[in-house]
Scaffold this motif. Sequence first.
Motif, mmCIF file in Angstrom:
data_model
loop_
_atom_site.group_PDB
_atom_site.id
_atom_site.type_symbol
_atom_site.label_atom_id
_atom_site.label_comp_id
_atom_site.label_asym_id
_atom_site.label_seq_id
_atom_site.Cartn_x
_atom_site.Cartn_y
_atom_site.Cartn_z
ATOM 1 N N UNK A 1 -15.982 6.032 13.065
ATOM 2 C CA UNK A 1 -16.037 7.413 12.567
ATOM 3 C C UNK A 1 -14.647 8.037 12.437
ATOM 4 N N UNK A 2 -14.462 8.798 11.360
ATOM 5 C CA UNK A 2 -13.207 9.542 11.193
ATOM 6 C C UNK A 2 -13.276 10.761 12.117
ATOM 7 N N UNK A 3 -12.300 10.926 13.007
ATOM 8 C CA UNK A 3 -12.362 12.029 13.968
ATOM 9 C C UNK A 3 -12.467 13.377 13.269
ATOM 10 N N UNK A 4 -13.421 14.179 13.696
ATOM 11 C CA UNK A 4 -13.553 15.541 13.174
ATOM 12 C C UNK A 4 -14.176 15.626 11.793
ATOM 13 N N UNK A 5 -14.652 14.514 11.249
ATOM 14 C CA UNK A 5 -15.272 14.548 9.912
ATOM 15 C C UNK A 5 -16.658 13.927 10.013
ATOM 16 N N UNK A 6 -17.632 14.759 10.224
ATOM 17 C CA UNK A 6 -18.980 14.251 10.420
ATOM 18 C C UNK A 6 -19.456 13.447 9.206
ATOM 19 N N UNK A 7 -19.977 12.286 9.458
ATOM 20 C CA UNK A 7 -20.529 11.466 8.386
ATOM 21 C C UNK A 7 -19.505 10.612 7.656
ATOM 22 N N UNK A 8 -18.215 10.795 7.968
ATOM 23 C CA UNK A 8 -17.199 9.964 7.300
ATOM 24 C C UNK A 8 -16.779 8.827 8.221
ATOM 25 N N UNK A 9 -16.813 7.617 7.666
ATOM 26 C CA UNK A 9 -16.441 6.409 8.408
ATOM 27 C C UNK A 9 -15.233 5.774 7.743
ATOM 28 N N UNK A 10 -14.359 5.214 8.582
ATOM 29 C CA UNK A 10 -13.193 4.538 8.027
ATOM 30 C C UNK A 10 -13.355 3.020 8.155
ATOM 31 N N UNK A 11 -12.943 2.329 7.116
ATOM 32 C CA UNK A 11 -12.934 0.857 7.132
ATOM 33 C C UNK A 11 -11.705 0.435 6.337
ATOM 34 N N UNK A 12 -10.563 0.626 6.947
ATOM 35 C CA UNK A 12 -9.299 0.310 6.265
ATOM 36 C C UNK A 12 -8.257 -0.059 7.318
ATOM 37 N N UNK A 13 -7.004 -0.246 6.866
ATOM 38 C CA UNK A 13 -5.933 -0.580 7.807
ATOM 39 C C UNK A 13 -5.952 -2.029 8.258
ATOM 40 N N UNK A 14 -6.453 -2.928 7.418
ATOM 41 C CA UNK A 14 -6.590 -4.334 7.822
ATOM 42 C C UNK A 14 -5.317 -5.144 7.626
#
Lengths: 80, 400, 367
Positions: free
Chosen positions: C316-329
């Motif tokens: 989960x992206x902190x402070x952003x309800x419903x937003x998920x991160x899948x990056x930085x690989x």
Amino acid sequence: MIRLRVNGKPVSLPEGSVVAAAIALSGLDATRSSVRGEPRGPLCGMGICFECRATIDGQPHQRTCQIPVRQGMEVSTDAG
Amino acid sequence: MPANFEVVIVGAGPAGLAAASAAVERSRRVLLIDDNPAPGGQIWRGEGRQPPRGVETWLETQVLGPLRPGLLMADRAGVPAQISYEKLILATGARERFLPFPGWTLPSVMGAGGLQALVKGGLAIEGKRVVVAGTGPLLLAVAAYLAKRNARILLVAEQAPRQRVLRFTANLWRQPAKLAQAFSMGRYLALKYRTGLWPVSAHGNGKLEEILLSNSRRLACDYLSCGFGLVPNSELAALLGCRIATGEVLVDEFQRTTRERIWCAGEPTGIGGAELSIIEGRIAGYAATGDRHSATSLFTARMRASRFPREMDSAFSLRPELRRLVHPGTIICRCEDVRFSQLTSHTTWRAMKLHTRCGMGPCQGRVCGPAVEFLLGCAPEGARPPLYPATVSQLALDRQ
Amino acid sequence: MTADAVVIGAGIVGAACADALSTVGLRVAVVESRVIGGGATAAGMGHIVVMDDSEAQFALTHYSQQLWRTLSPEMPAELEWDPSGTLWVAADEEEMQAVAHKHAYYVARGVNVEVLDAAQLADAEPNLRRGLHGALLIPGDSVVYAPCAAAWLLARAQLRRASLLADRVISIGRHSVHLTTGDRIESPNIILASGAWARELLPAIPVRPRKGHLAITARYPGFLRRQLVELGYLKSAHGHDTESVAFNLQPRTTGQLLIGSSRQYDVTHTSIDAPFLARMLRRAIHFMPALEHLRVIRAWTGFRAATPDSLPLIGPAPGREGLWLATGHEGLGITTSLATGRLIADAIAGRTPAIPPEPYLPARFPQ
């Protein structure tokens, strides 16, 4: 006359000829075998299509339409 | 250590030779480079053309790409070279357009100019049965040359309709001498010339044996020599960051590209033939050496010479039937053996390249790119270095 | 329109997320304006490798590699799946000690590895230069052609009702995304999987583009058997120097060789830096002199999505309800894509993940 060998077979051509002509003179229609194994011969005659590639003096992927024949050259084609 | 020149000209065909002769009037440090073993380009191949006096000429030399602004990487007959320039003139010419049809990959199916070049390079053609096909006056020039070398010309098949070719030839009195000569061919060739006719497929076991024509006739032959017009060689210009629109390098009235210190002349700026190329080459040569007066004095001649290619373009435009020759299984990318059916679900060149390998081989899409553009309407974008396959040590800038 | 989950970006990570999310029964919409797998996915080498820089990195790469292996029997030929294994090459005694250390590490965790001495290494890869001290062989590592892998994962998701929208997201709202066409997709779950471009939609995200150069040769079948990486690669990959190169050579199923690798921060133009490419190639020749005469047919660049601690952002992206991160690989996106998809899908579906997800949570960085 320039003497060279194509897949071990001796051929001779006038100076100024290109290796692709020597390959044809040796009796081969194809200069290479494509990635799916089809026979291919020269197309463009000016060094851009890479269909006439063969091994010259041990160096693979040489464009035979652009390279003049030289005395004692060893040419080999994977379509041979 | 790079070799230093004031003016570097890439390509020793009509435009490059003309640029060199103009540039050398004011500069003593002019370098002319060509990939081929002799100057003259494709059109004057084997005619013994000489570079102008005072011009340094490097043959069998291929530019691989820019190293940094003002510096080119090259392969000079197998030896790595770096060339520094103050001004660069691109005269990289054109190549034939090849259109795929079933059997076009068989050995002995070649370009029109392609077969001619190989015969000039010593390919034995005497007594061979040859069909010359495609479009444009080049077909006749090729047929005439091959006939002179005792090939048996069975047929010259021009895809353009008869009326268009007639309208074009009616105006021949204003055309360059060479072309008029091709059209005023001997009786022998005139009898073999057919308009509105094109090859539909080529057949043979391991090599060409027979072709099928659009009039349903079958014809046994040894060679099919087949060209569908010309494509500008704009890859080097693209690598140098010059702006290109619909495959042609954009230039101003002084043949200057959108990049500082880089000029372009001849076919890369739009297919125009040798006469226009020579004028453009001279303008570029004068402009690059600061002789604006001499450059400007050629503007009228350039305008006059550019009328002819426009007429040629409309006379020999490709007919839509040629798009329907391919079968689903027809190979489009010859380097990677990619078939037509693999391409049709993609809508951009990049998607085709990434997902089918089309254009990923050593020719870098120079053959399949224009074919895909004609068949499916998506044009290759940009160019990737090296311009031609180069050894790892050359690109590693190793001193050996 | 509405969806159970919106995936932004159809690179390998976005495609793996779509595959995993559709597997747990969600109706997924993938938004990609350009070609599938056309970003870092296409620019990279496509290796699927275990790595041991940290326990967290090992856990993620090992888990993901197992997922890839499970899929491999179903893969179509164009994915060029090649279980060629990796040889970590030691140039001196110090690096040979690192080999011994890695060997012990992997053995303790049940990974099949083997130490090769100098003679065995020369025998395994005769084109390497003499004088190398040995290598660690990881036979379970493999290589895949990533753009086709992304397309395949996406096609699997589409069979489970996922849809692909050829559009670009211009902003992320609360439980919705806005597209350039003016359309809006309402969804309780939005997964940002646009690699180094994630910053365009979320400027505060701790991801920096890290440019890489690669070169590919003509076909030389038999020249190389396994993927080779110098142990010094770790210094290059995990140091944060502005510029570094390391020897990384990979055989492709076509017989071509892929030559890497390089890393540059703070460079945004996509063009080839010929002197820098030259430096990378000299490094390759240093390890394998026989490369000198082989022909390079193409070179290109790409941008990895790098994070400060070299671990991806998954969760989960902190402070952003419903937003998920899948990056930085960074350079391991192909390897870790499948595990990323599973971790996201497990979290959304409320399932217990196969590995602890905490080390990858975006919340580890201060906002």
